[in-house]
Design an enzyme around this catalytic site. Sequence first.
Site, PDB file in Angstrom:
ATOM      1  N   GLU A  94      37.004  36.613  54.171  1.00  0.00           N
ATOM      2  CA  GLU A  94      37.052  35.879  52.854  1.00  0.00           C
ATOM      3  C   GLU A  94      35.504  35.618  52.887  1.00  0.00           C
ATOM      4  O   GLU A  94      35.143  34.407  52.291  1.00  0.00           O
ATOM      5  CB  GLU A  94      37.994  34.771  52.741  1.00  0.00           C
ATOM      6  CG  GLU A  94      39.410  35.307  52.931  1.00  0.00           C
ATOM      7  CD  GLU A  94      39.813  35.553  51.611  1.00  0.00           C
ATOM      8  OE1 GLU A  94      39.258  35.875  50.574  1.00  0.00           O
ATOM      9  OE2 GLU A  94      41.308  35.946  51.593  1.00  0.00           O
TER      10      GLU A  94
ATOM     11  N   TYR B 241      46.346  42.506  41.982  1.00  0.00           N
ATOM     12  CA  TYR B 241      46.126  41.208  42.616  1.00  0.00           C
ATOM     13  C   TYR B 241      47.119  40.108  42.396  1.00  0.00           C
ATOM     14  O   TYR B 241      47.960  39.604  43.165  1.00  0.00           O
ATOM     15  CB  TYR B 241      44.680  40.555  42.302  1.00  0.00           C
ATOM     16  CG  TYR B 241      44.538  39.233  42.977  1.00  0.00           C
ATOM     17  CD1 TYR B 241      44.216  39.151  44.321  1.00  0.00           C
ATOM     18  CD2 TYR B 241      44.121  38.102  42.090  1.00  0.00           C
ATOM     19  CE1 TYR B 241      43.768  37.791  44.951  1.00  0.00           C
ATOM     20  CE2 TYR B 241      44.109  36.876  42.757  1.00  0.00           C
ATOM     21  CZ  TYR B 241      43.761  37.041  44.164  1.00  0.00           C
ATOM     22  OH  TYR B 241      43.466  35.563  44.767  1.00  0.00           O
TER      23      TYR B 241
END
EC number: 4.3.2.9
Length: 308
Positions: free
Chosen positions: A216, A257
């Site tokens: 991330e 997503y």
Amino acid sequence: GVFLAMTPLWELRYITYDTYWEDIKKRIGPLLCPARTSLLSPLSMRSKIIATLFHYAITAIFTITLLPITANCFQHTHPPKPEGGGNKNKMSSSTKARTAAKEAALLIASRSSSTIDNNKYVWNFSFGANINPWKLQTKRKIQPVEVTPGQVLHHRLLFNHRGGFGTIEHTQSAPNNNNSNGPIPTLSPKIPQPNSVHGILLKLHMSDFGKLAAMEHQYIPREITVSSYDGRTISALAFITPPQYQIARTVLPSTRYIGLITRGAREMKLDESYCDWLEQIPSVEDKARGDEYYTIVSSSSSSSGGLL
């Protein structure tokens, strides 16, 4: 094939076995036995064998001679990529970014109240695709020590990270372009947007947290207070979008997503009304994402929201 290797292109006129051997007799008969060329008329088996071996020898010489030349030509036609080329630089840049994000996240974790057991573990609050066990555990190989659902009050889920990915912001710091702190209409066509963000509290080994931070690397960890479903109040680190990756407008998520998020929410048994809200959010296909998904907010801009 052997005969073709030693015959000029303009003389490739042979179509039968007999004419082939007749030509061999004329070409190499005198070389084999100049004094008695009659040995080849009629052509004996001995002569045929000698002629065949002669053909093989010539072909082998041609092959050994021409193979290095052909390989050298191919090498010049397809030169190797120079060291330090574009792809290598891109990979190196990505690796550096991930390493830097990992080190920064571990430093932040060590100084926060989200760590427990002498910095052996850290609490992470996930609200996006990482709430999906398949994404987190199977795909990313992150194995939490403890998993429990929870919510962050007075926050809302937005999709204004570069590419249309998710982040969370306090409702007082995330106005839309009507200067209100209410829900974003494009995300709530049927059900009002909740005034809290539900997700999963993950108790992670510090090593796993560092690994997740590297994945991330476009986010930064920020400490928030999470109310778990079992009544605990837990300080946890959530990956939040920094200004350099915040796009100018709040957009719709991609179908892939939001699908990961909604399936994960149901599987982890998040609040029913929150799951219903997630499932009614419109989406777009990955290939349909336009420039607005990648236009970053200028450093001087204070607005973080807006309508699609």
